[in-house]
Each structure stands twice: as structure tokens, then as C-alpha cells.
Design a protein around this motif. Structure first.
Motif, short mmCIF file in Angstrom:
data_model
loop_
_atom_site.label_atom_id
_atom_site.label_comp_id
_atom_site.label_asym_id
_atom_site.label_seq_id
_atom_site.Cartn_x
_atom_site.Cartn_y
_atom_site.Cartn_z
N SER A 244 -13.57 -7.78 -9.32
CA SER A 244 -13.67 -6.69 -8.34
C SER A 244 -14.67 -5.64 -8.82
O SER A 244 -15.45 -5.10 -8.02
N ALA A 245 -14.65 -5.32 -10.12
CA ALA A 245 -15.62 -4.38 -10.66
C ALA A 245 -17.04 -4.93 -10.57
O ALA A 245 -17.99 -4.20 -10.23
N LEU A 246 -17.21 -6.22 -10.84
CA LEU A 246 -18.53 -6.84 -10.71
C LEU A 246 -19.00 -6.82 -9.26
O LEU A 246 -20.20 -6.63 -9.00
N ALA A 247 -18.08 -7.01 -8.30
CA ALA A 247 -18.46 -6.97 -6.89
C ALA A 247 -18.95 -5.59 -6.49
O ALA A 247 -19.92 -5.45 -5.73
N LEU A 248 -18.30 -4.53 -7.00
CA LEU A 248 -18.76 -3.17 -6.72
C LEU A 248 -20.16 -2.94 -7.27
O LEU A 248 -21.02 -2.30 -6.64
N ARG A 249 -20.42 -3.50 -8.44
CA ARG A 249 -21.74 -3.37 -9.02
C ARG A 249 -22.79 -4.10 -8.18
O ARG A 249 -23.90 -3.60 -7.98
N LEU A 250 -22.42 -5.28 -7.66
CA LEU A 250 -23.36 -6.02 -6.81
C LEU A 250 -23.62 -5.27 -5.50
O LEU A 250 -24.74 -5.30 -4.97
#
Length: 810
Positions: A244-250
Motif C-alpha cells: 500500500s505504501a509502494l502504491a502511494l509512491r507510484l
């Protein structure tokens, strides 16, 4: 040694009363077998993990879809997958994969197969050994690598288990692939519903299908599914938080115009897709209730028979106790007899379980049914339940035999404890009540399904032939694809016996539907959503959907022209109540590359239909031109009055003349298309109906058992009555009347308990009310009629007693 002696003695004891033993075994087999089959189906649909090594470590990763039935469980773009793979620290292996229907040729034979294009870590995630050869690796999954493939164990068997399969060439869409391995037996796919026959590297799929390598860099194209194996010690919560944190970064680094923020969902890898599990949730609740009711009915029957048997043997146990037999020895003996009965019931139950589950599987697709294999843990649980039920029900007479009261009963002679008969009657009446409740539920669901299948859905689906077709993207540009489909429709309409032909993205009614978010320009603050379909200009005429205002699509509605939309009457009334919808516009929130928009002008209003199988009486639908919003995969719909097979044959000849490399897929009639849309409802009706019949058999056996025990215990009473002048028909009338009183009270209780079904069935019924009078009268009357027949057998036996022998009976 003592246990073996107890078992041998138990077998001899049951041989002396074969009717009693057979009755208990049949009751256990029917009840526990049916419940086990249903429980195994529930296990498969809701809980069963993948058939891989250490399945608890394997997860699936989804990206939410902004439209459609998939909700949070949609595919992911390849660039996003690549970023998750490279940045995540939670996975030991992470692999992308997708499936395609491809034309395969090996040797002299050729056919369509389901191919899985997989990343280089796919078989590392599975952790399975190969039957032969090697798996695909990261070296195979790179541009320019030699095309290699792994065939499934199923396909290898179809090829005669050729030991020289390794090194052979299989041609997929004309491209040669060298076979380097055979997948392990029992593994066909990571999701039930399709059977993969060949695995190829993911890197070669875009070129094979003509999409081009740019799809590996397109973040708007969600086309891969993600399968991962967690590192030791990592749980679902940790990997969910990380992705989920990686998705926010993307979202910050790679925003997608017109698309909402990325939402990632990580789930334990199960056999059945989460969307299917969610759709089956009502069915699973019904299955769970049916399992519980069958178990209760079975225990009630077995408890009564064993208690009655214990009462009949009280003198035998008292004698054994008085001559020095220990209390534990008597308990152990009764338990040994229960164990023998449980083993017999388990054997019968196993056959019933396979039979019942086979019926349920027959209502699923062949691929889905093929993935259903009995879970040995469920079979073990079913047998333990059977054993526990028998032992628990046999404990009361065993403890009574071990108590000092047994000697008192020896002195008491033939005194009868009336309460035991009352308890038996209560149990039998309760069984009839539960049986009536199950039968009412099954009858309502079956009638509801029949009404759904025969309901007016807004168009005529008789005489329709539906086939699927997908144009390879590498061979057809959107403009060429539009022209090809137009030529195919015109050619199909000219075939002998074909009245009209059209094409569409979806053919209603459908099981899973697509929705589209949009706004009205005059009310941009209110988000809206509607079902949609992409259709050609002849779709409405082919299905017989009337044009109520304006016009439908025409030759002028091209990809480079004004974006237009046709709405149905329900959509017009919902969006613009009391106003003329023609000339108004809707603004789409998102679209795919190449689609027109976002502003679409309303050019026509058509009649309302039930596009989704769950709708009742029409629903809002937006129709877009398939020429403007081209999709390579479409459904060709023909209205023909000639034989379906003949029409399909000439249609295939037409397609071969136009493009010999193309094949038609999934041919079906309008009727079968409607039935497929109600697969879940059919399974619900069949499951509840089948197990209602099982409950009915148990209830009848319960009444029969109670009356049989009553007749045996009242031999002297019957003899006295006949000696005093009672006629045989009077005795029969008395026994049958006793059974009917039990059944009548139970049936009335079952009918009165019908409101309890509202929480489970209320939202599942269509066109019929829970308090349907015909059902509420017919079911109890049918149960009473069969109960009377079951009661007649003990009554006939009682009327045949010899009065003199009966008076001497002890």
C-alpha cells in the motif's frame, strides 16, 4: 486384545439385530455423507488453498478496478508489478502471469489451448517439482530468448505420455516453441475455472499476440495477475502495508490521468477467485445451514435408536453387571458397538458424499468441476463427525449399563419408563419439522429459479446463436478491426436461415457485469455509475429491443466523430426525470487510450432490459458504439430459425474465408446463455433441494424407527387388546395414528418456523414470496402422505401379532 474381542462381540450382536444395525448405518450414511459432500464444496469455494508447496506462504496481489464486477480484485499493469517486485522486501519470489486462448499445433494435430504466460519466478513461487524436464526460468523470460514451453501434465497424458516430449516443438499461433518440461500432476492453474495446458514465458506474449513490447511500459494497461511467495516470518498484514505504501509512491511518481489512486489488496492464495467467493457468499450461508440441519437430523435419529436399543438391552446389561462385569467393560462394549456402526455409516457416507458432490459439480463449468477434488481433511473430518455422533449418542445407554441402577432394573422386570417414548416422539416430531423447513426452502428456491429463467428480461432470447471472437491485435488495427466486424456481420446476416446479425461486448443477461463511473455536466459534483455495453448499430433490432426516441448508431458514428451514447428508458428516467434526454450529455470519468470522449451526446432512448442476472424489471444501461470504442474481443449474435449446429457450421465457413487463422469460441444459444447467468442460483437450488430430500429421508426413517420401537415394546399391550376383541385394522389405525400425530405436530412447527428462513432466503427469492401458500400447503401434505406410508409398515407388523404369543412375550 480386549478391544478386538469387544469389536468381534459387537459384530455378532449387530448380526442378531440386522434391521437395527442397517437402519443406523443408513441414517449415518445419508446424513453424514450428504453433509460431508456439502462441506467439501464449501471448503473448495471458500477455504481451499492452492495445490502447491507450503501454500500458507503463497499470496495473490490485486489492484482495484474503478469499474466492473471485480472491485478490489483486478489485474495490475506490468510496470507497477515490476516496481513492486524490485522494491518489496516481503517476498521470496514474485511473479506476474496472464492467460490467453491460443491455437496450438504439435505433430499433426492442432486445437485451441489455454496458455499461461508466466514470469521467470512463477515456478519458484509454486515450489513444485516437474514431472519431466525443467521449469521456466528468469533466463527464459527475457526479450530475445529462445521460445520454450512447459506443457501441463493433462496435455501430456492426452499426447500419450510420450517420453520423448522434451525437445519437441509445439507451434503457438504459428510460432515454434521448444518443450523443456512437463508440469506436475494435479496442478492445472492458480485459479479454478480454467485449465492451463501450456506455460510460456511472459516476455514473448506481447509479440505473439501482436500488442507490441510497449505494453511492458504502459501503466494504464492492467493485464497481469500477481502471485507471490512470502519470506519466512512475514504475514499478510506486513505485506499489505508495504505494498500500500509502494502504491502511494507510484501515485505520486507515475499518476494515471483519468484513473483513481492505486489500491492494492493482498489475499491468501485460494483455489477460487475472491470475486467468485464474494458472489457465492449467500450460497455458502445456505450450505452451512444445510450442513447443520442434516447433522441435527442425523444425531436425533441415531440418538433415539441407540437409546431405544439401550432400553431393550437393560436386562442383558443388568445380568452381566450382576455376575461381575465391570462398569468400564460394559461402557467399552457399547462404544465398540458404536464404532462398528460408525465404520459402516462412514463407508456408506463416503459413497453418498461423492455422489452428492458430483451432482453439485455438474452444475458448474467443466473446467470448474475439473478442479474439484475431495480434500482428504474434509473426508477425515466427516468421518470423525460420524464417529463422534455415534459415540455421543451411545454414551447414555453405556453409562446407564455401568451404573448400579442396572441391577435394580433386573428386579423391576418389564417396567417401562414412559419418558423414553415421549422423548422419541419429540425427536421424531422435531425431525419432521426440520425436514418440512428444508423442503420449503428448497421448493421456494427451485420455483424462484424457474421464474427467473422464464421471466421477461426485455428482449426475446429464443432463436439466438452467440459466439465469441477475438481479433489478434498484431494483425488488426482498430480501424481494420471495425471494418472486419462490419463485414462479418453483413456476411453472417446473408447466410441461409439467418434473419439478423450483430455484435456486442456483452450478451445479456450476464453473471458478472461492468459498470462505468460518470458525471452529468449540469451536476458535476454528484458521482454516478451505470451498467454499460458496447454494441453495433443492429444490436437493438437483433434482440428486439424497441427504439423509443431518437436514433441508434449509424455509419456516421465513427471513431473520429462526435462521441455519442444511447440510453435505455430506465437510465433516462433516473438521470433526467420528467425531461427529454435527447441532446443531453454525460461526461465519463475515465476511458482507455483511443476511446473518444469524455463528453458523449445522448442520441437515442431504447427499451429497458435486464442486463445483469440479478436485476428485476430493467436497470439503467448506457450503450456506446462499438465502432467508436473498439474492442478486439466481441460476441457475435445471430437470430436464426434453422438448426443451431447448421448455422454454426456455415458461420465457421464464412470466418475461414475471411481469415483462416481465426476460430469461434464458446458457441451457445440464447437459452443456454441465460441459464449460465444463473449458475449460482442453480447451485443454491440444487444444493438445498438435494439436502432437503436427504433430510426428508432421515425424517421418514425417524418416524419409522420410533414406531418400530414402540411396537416392539408394546407387544403385550397389543396382545391383550386383540385378546379382548380388538380387530387388526383397529391396531393398524392406532399405530398409524400415533405416527401421524407426531408428523402433524412436526409439520405445523416447520411451517410456523418459516419466518426463520427470511434472513437467508429473503433476498434470494425472485417472483415468489416466502409465504407462498401453495408451497406451505403442498410440502407438509406431501410429508404427511409419505409419513403415513412409513407408519403403515410397523402398523402392519403389529396387526399380525398372535395374541397368545404376544401375551407370553417378555
Amino acid at each position: 486384545m480386549g478391544l478386538l474381542q469387544d469389536i468381534r462381540f459387537a459384530i455378532r450382536t449387530h448380526r442378531q439385530r440386522p434391521g437395527f444395525a442397517l437402519g443406523v448405518i443408513l441414517i449415518l450414511g445419508i446424513g453424514m455423507g450428504g453433509a460431508t459432500g456439502l462441506l467439501d464444496m464449501t471448503n473448495f469455494l471458500a477455504w481451499q488453498a492452492l495445490p502447491v508447496a507450503s501454500p500458507q506462504e503463497v499470496v495473490k496481489v490485486f489492484t482495484a478496478s474503478h469499474s466492473g464486477f471485480t472491485g478490489p480484485y483486478f489485474r495490475t499493469s506490468y510496470p507497477d508489478y515490476r516496481d513492486y517486485r524490485d522494491a518489496s522486501r516481503s517476498f521470496a519470489h514474485l511473479a506476474a502471469h496472464t492467460e490467453r486462448e491460443l491455437r496450438a499445433e504439435i505433430g499433426d494435430g492442432g486445437r485451441d489451448v489455454t496458455a499461461a504466460a508466466v514470469g521467470g519466478s512463477y515456478f519458484d513461487v509454486l515450489g513444485l517439482g516437474m514431472t519431466a524436464g525443467r521449469p521456466l526460468t528468469a533466463e527464459d523470460d527475457r526479450p530475445g530468448a529462445e521460445p520454450v514451453a512447459v506443457v501441463s501434465h493433462t496435455w501430456w497424458r492426452e499426447l500419450g505420455e510420450d517420453p520423448r516430449i522434451l525437445g519437441r516443438t509445439v507451434r503457438l499461433e504459428g510460432q515454434p516453441y521448444t518443450v523443456v518440461g512437463v508440469a506436475p500432476a494435479g496442478f492445472t492453474n492458480t485459479t479454478a475455472g480454467t485449465v492451463v495446458e501450456v506455460f510460456i514465458p511472459l516476455a514473448g506474449l506481447p509479440v505473439l499476440t501482436g500488442r507490441g513490447l510497449d505494453v511492458f511500459e504502459d501503466r494504464s494497461a492492467a493485464w497481469v495477475e500477481i502471485l507471490g511467495r512470502l519470506r519466512p516470518g512475514v504475514d499478510l498484514g506486513e505485506v499489505q502495508a508495504e505494498l500500500s505504501a509502494l502504491a502511494l509512491r507510484l501515485d505520486a511518481d507515475h499518476p494515471r490521468p483519468g484513473a483513481p489512486e492505486r489500491r492494492v489488496t493482498v489475499t491468501a492464495a485460494k483455489r477460487v477467485h475472491p470475486v467468485d467467493r464474494d458472489r457465492m457468499a449467500p450460497s455458502l450461508r445456505i450450505f452451512g445451514a444445510a450442513v447443520g440441519l442434516l447433522w441435527i437430523l442425523t444425531c436425533a435419529n441415531v440418538a433415539h435408536l441407540l437409546l431405544a436399543r439401550g432400553v431393550e438391552r437393560r436386562r442383558e446389561m443388568a445380568v452381566r453387571r450382576s455376575v461381575g462385569a465391570g462398569g468400564f467393560a460394559l461402557v467399552r462394549q457399547v462404544w465398540a458397538e458404536s464404532l462398528v456402526l460408525a465404520l459402516g455409516g462412514g463407508a456408506v457416507g463416503l459413497a453418498v458424499a461423492f455422489w452428492s458432490r458430483g451432482i453439485l459439480a455438474a452444475f458448474a463449468s467443466p473446467e470448474f468441476a475439473g478442479a474439484m477434488g475431495f480434500d482428504l481433511r474434509v473426508l477425515g473430518y466427516g468421518f470423525l463427525l460420524c464417529l463422534a455422533s455415534t459415540l455421543i449418542c451411545g454414551t447414555a445407554p453405556a453409562l446407564r449399563a455401568a451404573s448400579g441402577r442396572a441391577v435394580e432394573e433386573l428386579r423391576g422386570g418389564t417396567a417401562i419408563v414412559r419418558g423414553r417414548f415421549d422423548a422419541g416422539r419429540l425427536l421424531a416430531g422435531a425431525q419432521v419439522g426440520l425436514c418440512v423447513l428444508l423442503l420449503i426452502a428448497g421448493a421456494l428456491l427451485v420455483q424462484s429459479l424457474q421464474l427467473r429463467l422464464g421471466a421477461d428480461i426485455g428482449f426475446e432470447d429464443e432463436d439466438l446463436l452467440i459466439v465469441d471472437l477475438e481479433l489478434p491485435a498484431q494483425q488488426y488495427t482498430p480501424e481494420e478491426g471495425v471494418a472486419f466486424y462490419r463485414q462479418l456481420r453483413e456476411g453472417a446476416a446473408a447466410l441461409p436461415g439467418v434473419d439478423r446479425a450483430s455484435s456486442a461486448l456483452l450478451m445479456p443477461p450476464i453473471l458478472f457485469d461492468l459498470t462505468l463511473p460518470f458525471h452529468l455536466p449540469e451536476d458535476a459534483s454528484t458521482p454516478r455509475k451505470s451498467r454499460l455495453n458496447y454494441v453495433d448499430s443492429g444490436f437493438f433490432e437483433t434482440l428486439g429491443i424497441p427504439l423509443e426516441a431518437g436514433r441508434v448508431f449509424g455509419p456516421s458514428d465513427r471513431r473520429d466523430g462526435t462521441a455519442v451514447v444511447v440510453v435505455n428508458r430506465r437510465a433516462a428516467e433516473t438521470l433526467w426525470p420528467g425531461l427529454d434526454p435527447l441532446g443531453r450529455s454525460i461526461r465519463l470519468d475515465s476511458s482507455q487510450p483511443g476511446d473518444p470522449g469524455p463528453l458523449h451526446e445522448v442520441i437515442g432512448v431504447v427499451g429497458s432490459i435486464d442486463q445483469h442476472r440479478a436485476s428485476q424489471g430493467g436497470e439503467p444501461v448506457l450503450y456506446f458504439s462499438s465502432d467508436q470504442r473498439y474492442r478486439p474481443r466481441q460476441r457475435l449474435v445471430l437470430r436464426s430459425e434453422v438448426d443451431t449446429a447448421a448455422t454454426l457450421g456455415v458461420l465457421r465457413e464464412l470466418l475461414q474465408r475471411m481469415d483462416p487463422s481465426l476460430t469461434l469460441g464458446d458457441p451457445r444459444t440464447g437459452r443456454s446463455n441465460r441459464e449460465a447467468a444463473f449458475t449460482f442460483e442453480r447451485m443454491q437450488s440444487l444444493a438445498v433441494g438435494s439436502f432437503a430430500v436427504a433430510g426428508f429421508l432421515l425424517a421418514v426413517l425417524g418416524v419409522f424407527g420410533v414406531l418400530s420401537v414402540s411396537v416392539r415394546r408394546r407387544v403385550r399391550e397389543m396382545g391383550i387388546r386383540m385378546a379382548l376383541g380388538a380387530r387388526r385394522r383397529d391396531v393398524r389405525r392406532q399405530v398409524v395414528g400415533e405416527g401421524m400425530r407426531m408428523a402433524t405436530v412436526g409439520a405445523l412447527v416447520g411451517v410456523a418456523a418459516t419466518p426463520l428462513l427470511s434472513g437467508v432466503l429473503g433476498h434470494l427469492l425472485f417472483g415468489i414470496h416466502l409465504w407462498d401458500l401453495k408451497t406451505l400447503f403442498a410440502v407438509p401434505l406431501g410429508v404427511l402422505a409419505v409419513t403415513a406410508a412409513a407408519a403403515f409398515l410397523p402398523a402392519l407388523r403389529a396387526s399380525r401379532f398372535d395374541p397368545l404369543r404376544a401375551l407370553r412375550h417378555e
